[in-house]
Enzyme design. Structure first.
Site, PDB file in Angstrom:
ATOM      1  N   HIS A 144      -0.835  -0.020 -10.077  1.00 50.95           N
ATOM      2  CA  HIS A 144      -1.462  -0.937  -9.116  1.00 50.95           C
ATOM      3  C   HIS A 144      -1.956  -2.204  -9.835  1.00 50.95           C
ATOM      4  O   HIS A 144      -3.137  -2.563  -9.770  1.00 50.95           O
ATOM      5  CB  HIS A 144      -2.628  -0.257  -8.394  1.00 50.95           C
ATOM      6  CG  HIS A 144      -2.972  -0.940  -7.088  1.00 50.95           C
ATOM      7  ND1 HIS A 144      -3.519  -0.276  -6.016  1.00 50.95           N
ATOM      8  CD2 HIS A 144      -2.847  -2.227  -6.677  1.00 50.95           C
ATOM      9  CE1 HIS A 144      -3.714  -1.119  -5.015  1.00 50.95           C
ATOM     10  NE2 HIS A 144      -3.321  -2.312  -5.404  1.00 50.95           N
ATOM     11  N   GLU A 197      -3.577   7.303  -4.402  1.00 48.33           N
ATOM     12  CA  GLU A 197      -4.085   6.739  -5.658  1.00 48.33           C
ATOM     13  C   GLU A 197      -5.472   7.294  -5.987  1.00 48.33           C
ATOM     14  O   GLU A 197      -6.283   7.495  -5.080  1.00 48.33           O
ATOM     15  CB  GLU A 197      -4.174   5.207  -5.534  1.00 48.33           C
ATOM     16  CG  GLU A 197      -2.826   4.529  -5.524  1.00 48.33           C
ATOM     17  CD  GLU A 197      -2.953   3.011  -5.562  1.00 48.33           C
ATOM     18  OE1 GLU A 197      -3.989   2.496  -5.996  1.00 48.33           O
ATOM     19  OE2 GLU A 197      -1.999   2.341  -5.163  1.00 48.33           O
ATOM     20  N   ARG A 226       0.855  -1.184   0.000  1.00 46.31           N
ATOM     21  CA  ARG A 226       0.000   0.000   0.000  1.00 46.31           C
ATOM     22  C   ARG A 226       0.892   1.234   0.000  1.00 46.31           C
ATOM     23  O   ARG A 226       1.904   1.283   0.688  1.00 46.31           O
ATOM     24  CB  ARG A 226      -0.930   0.027   1.221  1.00 46.31           C
ATOM     25  CG  ARG A 226      -2.096  -0.939   1.159  1.00 46.31           C
ATOM     26  CD  ARG A 226      -3.137  -0.465   0.141  1.00 46.31           C
ATOM     27  NE  ARG A 226      -4.343  -1.272   0.170  1.00 46.31           N
ATOM     28  CZ  ARG A 226      -4.562  -2.325  -0.591  1.00 46.31           C
ATOM     29  NH1 ARG A 226      -3.615  -2.733  -1.445  1.00 46.31           N
ATOM     30  NH2 ARG A 226      -5.697  -2.990  -0.527  1.00 46.31           N
TER      31      ARG A 226
END
Length: 330
Positions: free
Chosen positions: A292, A274, A245
């Site tokens: 991602h 993000e 993350r």
């Protein structure tokens, strides 16, 4: 005539693989997102007002404000993904809403992406690819695009869960020696299998590694775990790879370290805000940036969807779903 059973209303927030959506339509009163764009907060509120089961993804922040608008019929949040930091677990518990996730199915794909980033950064793969596409390559040269060998280097893994262990198994095949820091030391059998060295002190491990791989979940305890202070502990020849993350790294501090060549490079599949990417990172040539996509395989997405369906079906049938998430797990 058998008595028909009312199908539960299941609201799915994003487009899922066709096979999964078809099965959901067969089993449930499924409301699909055909446009495949993230729901706005207002749309999420409308969803929880009608859903008996909500199937969100990492792009959906199901916080206390959203859940406060939920109707009493919402009993299950069956998240499509492993991480649950986008869901307010405490509020869910207070409202009697069960939360599930999809652990295990992303392990191999994410570990593959971690190794890909380690290689891409060390061997400057994306820089080389850009050179060719730009038409700037004038042929082989003895000092052209020199990277670094990874064989014989030390890999420090932050978070030795399923994914961390899968990374370690791959890394051994590339000749890396395995070191790790974890909340709890893993079983001696695992340490022996991976020939892994445990570091109780993250600071001490960071100062001695050539490659750092972040594989821990995002929790309040891991927010900016790689802070500005800790990044300064790394050697200027070290690289950092993050497939966990984005919030685990202080992104501004990382960009500053990379720009100042206090770090050799970084490979990032996740970002702190993000889908926004820190513009300072975009200016650098010693960082590999991915959208991602660590778990983005057809096989992985179908496995995730099947787990979601099993969790919903088990819950609807009156049993505890196999992948129930509890606050103390994180």
């Amino acid at each position: 005539m058998p008595t028909s059973v009312k199908k539960p209303i299941v609201v799915v927030t994003r487009k899922l693989p066709d096979a999964i959506e078809t099965r959901m339509m067969e089993l449930f009163d499924a409301r699909l997102n055909l446009d495949d764009r993230p729901m706005s907060p207002a749309e999420l509120i409308e969803a929880v007002k009608v859903a008996e089961v909500l199937v969100p993804t990492v792009t959906d922040r199901v916080d206390a404000r959203i859940m406060a608008q939920a109707g009493p019929q919402l009993r299950l949040i069956a998240s499509f993904g492993t991480g649950v930091d986008h869901i307010d677990l405490a509020t869910a518990r207070q409202r009697g809403v069960t939360v599930t996730n999809t652990p295990g199915v992303l392990t191999e794909d994410t570990a593959d992406m971690t190794m890909a980033l380690i290689l891409a950064v060390s061997r400057r793969l994306t820089e080389g690819e850009r050179l060719v596409r730009a038409g700037s390559w004038e042929g082989w040269g003895p000092t052209l695009m020199l990277g670094h060998r990874i064989w014989g280097k030390r890999l420090g893994i932050i978070g030795m869960g399923r994914i961390g262990q899968a990374v370690a198994r791959r890394a051994r095949g590339f000749g890396l020696s395995i070191h790790y820091h974890n909340r709890r030391r893993v079983h001696p059998d695992i340490e022996n299998e991976l020939e892994a060295t445990y570091w109780d002190s993250l600071d001490q491990m960071l100062a001695r590694m050539d490659v750092i791989s972040i594989n821990c979940p995002h929790t309040p305890a891991t927010y900016h775990l790689l802070s500005s202070r800790r990044l300064k502990l790394l050697r200027p020849t070290s690289i950092v790879v993050n497939t966990s993350r984005g919030e685990v790294i202080d992104e501004n501090a990382l960009a500053k370290s990379l720009a100042g060549r206090e770090l050799a490079g970084a490979g990032l599949d996740v970002f702190e805000h993000e889908p926004a990417v820190n513009p300072k990172l975009l200016e650098l040539d010693n960082v590999v940036l991915m959208p991602h996509m660590g778990s983005a395989t057809i096989e992985g997405r179908i496995d995730m969807g099947e787990k979601v369906i099993i969790n919903i079906k088990t819950f609807v049938d009156g049993h505890t779903p196999p992948d129930r998430v509890l606050e103390q797990m994180f």
